[in-house]
Scaffold this active site. Structure first.
Site, PDB file in Angstrom:
ATOM      1  N   GLY A 169     -86.321  -5.042 -25.562  1.00 40.94           N
ATOM      2  CA  GLY A 169     -86.711  -3.676 -25.125  1.00 40.94           C
ATOM      3  C   GLY A 169     -86.663  -2.696 -25.976  1.00 40.94           C
ATOM      4  O   GLY A 169     -86.832  -2.154 -25.968  1.00 40.94           O
ATOM      5  N   ALA A 212     -83.810  -4.675 -21.519  1.00 37.58           N
ATOM      6  CA  ALA A 212     -84.003  -4.842 -20.381  1.00 37.58           C
ATOM      7  C   ALA A 212     -82.781  -4.908 -20.274  1.00 37.58           C
ATOM      8  O   ALA A 212     -81.657  -5.639 -20.120  1.00 37.58           O
ATOM      9  CB  ALA A 212     -84.734  -5.031 -20.687  1.00 37.58           C
ATOM     10  N   GLU A 260     -88.152  -2.874 -29.399  1.00 34.68           N
ATOM     11  CA  GLU A 260     -90.132  -3.565 -29.218  1.00 34.68           C
ATOM     12  C   GLU A 260     -90.008  -1.616 -28.727  1.00 34.68           C
ATOM     13  O   GLU A 260     -91.122  -0.696 -29.720  1.00 34.68           O
ATOM     14  CB  GLU A 260     -89.897  -3.843 -27.703  1.00 34.68           C
ATOM     15  N   GLU A 284     -84.855 -12.834 -26.366  1.00 33.34           N
ATOM     16  CA  GLU A 284     -85.123 -12.891 -25.477  1.00 33.34           C
ATOM     17  C   GLU A 284     -85.387 -14.260 -25.392  1.00 33.34           C
ATOM     18  O   GLU A 284     -84.716 -14.950 -23.937  1.00 33.34           O
ATOM     19  CB  GLU A 284     -87.239 -12.671 -24.788  1.00 33.34           C
TER      20      GLU A 284
END
Length: 260
Positions: free
Chosen positions: A111, A66, A114, A134
């Protein structure tokens, strides 16, 4: 939507979507998430698109995570909404009804990992790196990482990667079942495109039936999953492609599927 962070190119029935923020290692900010959502909605609505390849620009990263500068400023309510936007976009990909292949040429972190996991197939360069870091930011994955990692690689791997934030190489990712093929960096685009073209030549309704039976039926109990498979199987028998496929087999020739 006027795409700023996304490039789209069609090669026959294969749509190639490239996240184009190389100066940010293709990090997922809110604009990029919205563009991806629109792009996949368009791909779903266009019958001439049979397969989608998703990749990152610049060679260093698929998606490195992210956008941390944007993430750091979120309030709890904004963070909840940001998580839901990312999750919903990735659910759109997972439930597209057309094969989506992640072409992973570098970092797939946070992300980015993911995003790769919501794709149906993943082809990685031997230089690719994976991780859910994270925890190092005082956070946990918010775009489905805990759940898809659990389902793809098992509880032990999900806990190890999420709790430690450690990065793994492509060979370890392959061993865990997180990627399906590992290829030389210089062969990545050609290998991914060849796989995409193989899938694009298959019968679209059969592809959709397989995807739905595995993705949706796999979340059900066994009997419900079997029922889902039966209905998808029966639906395929109503298609011209099924008639073409069986005729071609009996006539010992290659079938030509048109999505009817």
């Amino acid at each position: 939507m006027d795409f700023r962070n996304l490039q789209s190119e069609d090669r026959g029935a294969v749509r190639r979507l490239t996240i184009n923020r190389p100066e940010k290692l293709n990090a997922l900010d809110q604009r990029t998430l919205s563009e991806l959502d629109v792009a996949f909605a368009q791909a779903a609505a266009e019958p001439e698109v049979r397969v989608v390849v998703l990749r990152g620009a610049g060679g260093k990263a698929f998606v490195a995570g992210a956008d941390i500068a944007e993430l750091a400023a979120l309030t709890p309510v904004q963070a909840r909404d940001f998580s839901r936007v990312g999750q919903n976009m990735m659910l759109r990909i997972e439930h597209l009804g057309k094969p989506v292949i992640a072409e992973i040429g570098g970092f797939a972190l946070g992300g980015g990992m993911e995003l790769a996991m919501c794709c149906h197939l993943r082809v990685a360069s031997e230089r690719a790196r994976f991780g859910q870091p994270e925890i190092n930011l005082g956070l946990l994955p918010g775009f489905g990482g805990t759940q898809r990692l659990l389902r793809l690689a098992g509880r032990g791997a999900a806990l190890e990667l999420c709790l430690t934030g450690a990065q793994i190489d492509a060979a370890r990712a392959y061993a865990l079942g997180l990627v399906h093929r590992v290829v030389a960096a210089e062969a990545l685009e050609a290998e991914t495109q060849a796989l995409a073209e193989q899938l694009a030549a298959a019968a679209p309704q059969a592809l959709r039936g397989i995807l739905d039976a595995v993705v949706i039926g796999g979340e059900c109990g066994l009997q419900q999953g079997l029922d889902y498979e039966t209905h998808a199987f029966a639906l395929c028998t109503s298609t011209e492609d099924m008639r073409e496929g069986t005729r071609a087999f009996l006539e010992r020739r290659k079938p030509s599927f048109h999505g009817h």
